[in-house]
Design a protein around this motif. Structure first.
Motif, PDB file in Angstrom:
ATOM      1  N   LEU A 356       0.828  -1.200   0.000  1.00  0.00           N
ATOM      2  CA  LEU A 356       0.000   0.000   0.000  1.00  0.00           C
ATOM      3  C   LEU A 356       0.866   1.256   0.000  1.00  0.00           C
ATOM      4  O   LEU A 356       0.600   2.220  -0.738  1.00  0.00           O
ATOM      5  CB  LEU A 356      -0.928  -0.005   1.213  1.00  0.00           C
ATOM      6  N   SER A 357       1.905   1.257   0.801  1.00  0.00           N
ATOM      7  CA  SER A 357       2.776   2.440   0.851  1.00  0.00           C
ATOM      8  C   SER A 357       3.491   2.655  -0.476  1.00  0.00           C
ATOM      9  O   SER A 357       3.675   3.798  -0.915  1.00  0.00           O
ATOM     10  CB  SER A 357       3.795   2.306   1.998  1.00  0.00           C
ATOM     11  N   LYS A 358       3.864   1.574  -1.173  1.00  0.00           N
ATOM     12  CA  LYS A 358       4.497   1.717  -2.484  1.00  0.00           C
ATOM     13  C   LYS A 358       3.529   2.330  -3.495  1.00  0.00           C
ATOM     14  O   LYS A 358       3.904   3.181  -4.303  1.00  0.00           O
ATOM     15  CB  LYS A 358       5.015   0.361  -2.972  1.00  0.00           C
ATOM     16  N   THR A 359       2.278   1.889  -3.430  1.00  0.00           N
ATOM     17  CA  THR A 359       1.264   2.463  -4.312  1.00  0.00           C
ATOM     18  C   THR A 359       1.110   3.962  -4.051  1.00  0.00           C
ATOM     19  O   THR A 359       1.026   4.773  -4.989  1.00  0.00           O
ATOM     20  CB  THR A 359      -0.082   1.758  -4.100  1.00  0.00           C
ATOM     21  N   LEU A 374      -1.174   6.547   6.433  1.00  0.00           N
ATOM     22  CA  LEU A 374      -2.204   5.991   5.548  1.00  0.00           C
ATOM     23  C   LEU A 374      -1.998   4.505   5.308  1.00  0.00           C
ATOM     24  O   LEU A 374      -2.958   3.771   5.058  1.00  0.00           O
ATOM     25  CB  LEU A 374      -2.185   6.736   4.212  1.00  0.00           C
ATOM     26  N   ALA A 375      -0.751   4.054   5.369  1.00  0.00           N
ATOM     27  CA  ALA A 375      -0.453   2.636   5.161  1.00  0.00           C
ATOM     28  C   ALA A 375      -0.528   1.825   6.449  1.00  0.00           C
ATOM     29  O   ALA A 375      -0.366   0.600   6.417  1.00  0.00           O
ATOM     30  CB  ALA A 375       0.932   2.475   4.529  1.00  0.00           C
ATOM     31  N   GLY A 376      -0.758   2.492   7.590  1.00  0.00           N
ATOM     32  CA  GLY A 376      -0.937   1.762   8.843  1.00  0.00           C
ATOM     33  C   GLY A 376       0.309   1.569   9.674  1.00  0.00           C
ATOM     34  O   GLY A 376       0.272   0.872  10.695  1.00  0.00           O
ATOM     35  N   PHE A 377       1.425   2.188   9.253  1.00  0.00           N
ATOM     36  CA  PHE A 377       2.630   2.101  10.074  1.00  0.00           C
ATOM     37  C   PHE A 377       2.523   3.098  11.236  1.00  0.00           C
ATOM     38  O   PHE A 377       1.890   4.155  11.106  1.00  0.00           O
ATOM     39  CB  PHE A 377       3.873   2.396   9.236  1.00  0.00           C
ATOM     40  N   GLU A 378       3.169   2.776  12.347  1.00  0.00           N
ATOM     41  CA  GLU A 378       3.103   3.644  13.522  1.00  0.00           C
ATOM     42  C   GLU A 378       3.656   5.027  13.224  1.00  0.00           C
ATOM     43  O   GLU A 378       3.120   6.040  13.683  1.00  0.00           O
ATOM     44  CB  GLU A 378       3.865   3.010  14.689  1.00  0.00           C
ATOM     45  N   ARG A 384      10.310   3.211   7.307  1.00  0.00           N
ATOM     46  CA  ARG A 384      11.658   3.178   6.734  1.00  0.00           C
ATOM     47  C   ARG A 384      12.379   1.885   7.113  1.00  0.00           C
ATOM     48  O   ARG A 384      13.111   1.305   6.300  1.00  0.00           O
ATOM     49  CB  ARG A 384      12.461   4.385   7.210  1.00  0.00           C
ATOM     50  N   HIS A 385      12.175   1.447   8.350  1.00  0.00           N
ATOM     51  CA  HIS A 385      12.806   0.201   8.808  1.00  0.00           C
ATOM     52  C   HIS A 385      12.371  -0.967   7.934  1.00  0.00           C
ATOM     53  O   HIS A 385      13.204  -1.766   7.477  1.00  0.00           O
ATOM     54  CB  HIS A 385      12.430  -0.059  10.268  1.00  0.00           C
ATOM     55  N   HIS A 386      11.056  -1.074   7.668  1.00  0.00           N
ATOM     56  CA  HIS A 386      10.562  -2.204   6.878  1.00  0.00           C
ATOM     57  C   HIS A 386      10.960  -2.074   5.411  1.00  0.00           C
ATOM     58  O   HIS A 386      11.240  -3.090   4.755  1.00  0.00           O
ATOM     59  CB  HIS A 386       9.041  -2.320   7.021  1.00  0.00           C
ATOM     60  N   PHE A 387      11.007  -0.867   4.888  1.00  0.00           N
ATOM     61  CA  PHE A 387      11.491  -0.682   3.517  1.00  0.00           C
ATOM     62  C   PHE A 387      12.932  -1.160   3.398  1.00  0.00           C
ATOM     63  O   PHE A 387      13.305  -1.869   2.465  1.00  0.00           O
ATOM     64  CB  PHE A 387      11.390   0.791   3.111  1.00  0.00           C
ATOM     65  N   SER A 388      13.752  -0.746   4.345  1.00  0.00           N
ATOM     66  CA  SER A 388      15.165  -1.132   4.308  1.00  0.00           C
ATOM     67  C   SER A 388      15.338  -2.641   4.464  1.00  0.00           C
ATOM     68  O   SER A 388      16.127  -3.263   3.748  1.00  0.00           O
ATOM     69  CB  SER A 388      15.923  -0.403   5.420  1.00  0.00           C
ATOM     70  N   LYS A 389      14.558  -3.225   5.365  1.00  0.00           N
ATOM     71  CA  LYS A 389      14.685  -4.660   5.648  1.00  0.00           C
ATOM     72  C   LYS A 389      14.181  -5.507   4.493  1.00  0.00           C
ATOM     73  O   LYS A 389      14.819  -6.501   4.105  1.00  0.00           O
ATOM     74  CB  LYS A 389      13.910  -5.000   6.920  1.00  0.00           C
ATOM     75  N   SER A 394      15.154   3.027   0.733  1.00  0.00           N
ATOM     76  CA  SER A 394      14.296   3.854   1.576  1.00  0.00           C
ATOM     77  C   SER A 394      13.022   4.221   0.813  1.00  0.00           C
ATOM     78  O   SER A 394      12.978   4.125  -0.421  1.00  0.00           O
ATOM     79  CB  SER A 394      15.038   5.133   1.966  1.00  0.00           C
ATOM     80  N   PRO A 395      11.970   4.663   1.507  1.00  0.00           N
ATOM     81  CA  PRO A 395      10.773   5.143   0.804  1.00  0.00           C
ATOM     82  C   PRO A 395      11.079   6.272  -0.175  1.00  0.00           C
ATOM     83  O   PRO A 395      10.516   6.319  -1.270  1.00  0.00           O
ATOM     84  CB  PRO A 395       9.869   5.620   1.946  1.00  0.00           C
TER      85      PRO A 395
END
Length: 405
Positions: A356-359, A374-378, A384-389, A394-395
């Motif tokens: 969703l965040s990529k969209t 909007l994507a539900g991340f805190e 950024r952590h999940h994008f990197s992992k 990065s976003p």
């Protein structure tokens, strides 16, 4: 026997034409009932396609003998439609028969007025000219296809296969559609309503493969028996060592091609080509040829719980609440998730929120903190952590590559 006509004309797009033939024209003796398909021309001119390839198709004067028409592509410059094509397509639709368009084929349907007041889509790169040319069409961006049972439009290139699998499912059921998807080495179901490009971009590190070989899984036994000196590798999409490359069947050829483009021109070019093909930028070669969750025949409480989660990704979602919506204990819910997706529920939620965040990054000029919410991340730090992992970028880097405006 369901009779299908695939429309050809000079400069027809070869990839989409091939998709139509693979979906509806390939004999499938394993099924008692299947399509009878002809590649047809209504005008009789010499057909030259991509890279100068010349094609010979069946010349017909009428489409009355067919129940479904597939339009693989159409010019986007607004040129006049040849009278035989306009007449026959309009009469075909007037008889209540089904018409599918792949990629730019939607331009023919729209030019004839068949999409007026209806939802339609096409390849994302034609979106602006399509909307400007056909204001009476309810253009839907960022979907793989639109299909109402009579008219169907797919986005570009590989999305044609997604629409085709959906049509096969509606004609012959989930079991047959899953089998055809497996033959195509393709997901049994990429839902029509997802973004045209929301896959993980390939990174700039080449894979390591030995001198091994593979082929389509259905030829595995005869291949191993015929060539015992080859180190046959099952359940991979491709093998490539920089000199020799082998892909598994059908859509896996695209995966190998993208890998070769990446090695020749770099990951940035490969990502752009993959996006043009409406294809994942990288399904790694070493994954199984068919490992997607098959389409189920009944949605059930579990599927309904996942649908609810997809519609509420912007909200905090408690896994125990999700299990309750599926009418399961937490332990049973976790086990089913692991069995169906090889992921925990939490990992699945992260994956959906990343998509969703990529969209949003591709289509909305919003700041990173807003997109994270909007994507539900805190917060943006978590995103950024999940994008990197998961993606290795990065976003902001993702937006730089794929923001469309």
């Amino acid at each position: 026997m369901y009779r299908v006509a695939i429309l050809t004309f000079d400069h027809v797009a070869l990839f989409e034409l091939s998709c139509a033939v693979e979906l509806f024209g390939l004999p499938r003796p394993e099924f008692d009932n299947w399509y009878k398909c002809h590649v047809v021309s209504l005008t009789g001119e010499t057909i030259t396609s991509t890279a100068g390839l010349r094609l010979v198709s069946r010349l017909v004067k009428s489409l009355k003998d067919y129940e479904m028409l597939v339009v693989p592509s159409w010019p986007t410059d607004g040129r006049e439609i040849p009278e035989p094509i306009a007449r026959e397509v309009l009469e075909f639709y007037g008889r209540g028969k089904r018409i599918l368009s792949f990629c730019s084929g939607a331009f023919l349907l729209a030019q004839l007025g068949l999409l007026n007041g209806k939802k339609g889509t096409t390849h994302w790169k034609y979106a602006d000219i399509f909307k400007a040319s056909f204001p009476d069409v309810k253009y839907v961006p960022d979907v793989l296809y639109q299909y109402d049972g009579t008219l169907g439009c797919s986005a570009g290139s590989s999305a044609a296969i997604d629409l085709g699998i959906e049509v096969i499912r509606s004609d012959f059921g989930y079991h047959v559609a899953n089998k055809v998807a497996r033959q195509l080495v393709m997901s049994a179901h990429r839902k029509g309503g997802q973004t045209q490009y929301a896959e993980t971009p390939v990174q700039n590190e080449p894979g390591q493969f030995g001198k091994k070989g593979t082929t389509h899984w259905k030829y595995a036994d005869i291949f191993k028996a015929s060539f015992p000196d080859v180190k046959y590798v099952p359940d991979v999409l491709y093998q490539y060592d920089g000199t020799l490359g082998c892909s598994a069947g059908s859509s896996a050829a695209i995966d190998l091609g993208i890998e070769v483009i990446r090695s020749d021109f770099g990951y940035h070019v490969a990502n752009k080509v993959a996006r043009q093909l409406v294809m994942s930028a990288h399904r790694k070669g070493g994954q199984t040829q068919y490992a997607e969750t098959p389409v189920q025949n009944e949605p059930g409480q579990f599927a309904k719980a996942l649908d609810w989660a997809m519609q509420n990704l912007h909200e905090p979602i408690d896994i125990t609440l999700l299990a309750n919506k599926a009418n399961m204990s937490r332990r049973t819910f976790d086990r089913k998730f692991r069995a169906d997706f090889n992921l925990s529920p939490k990992e699945w939620l992260v994956h959906q929120r990343l998509n969703l965040s990529k969209t949003l990054l591709e289509n909305k000029n919003l700041n990173i903190e807003t997109i994270a919410g909007l994507a539900g991340f805190e917060n943006s730090t978590t995103m950024r952590h999940h994008f990197s992992k998961k993606l290795g970028i990065s976003p902001s880097q993702y937006r730089e590559q794929f923001y469309r405006f």
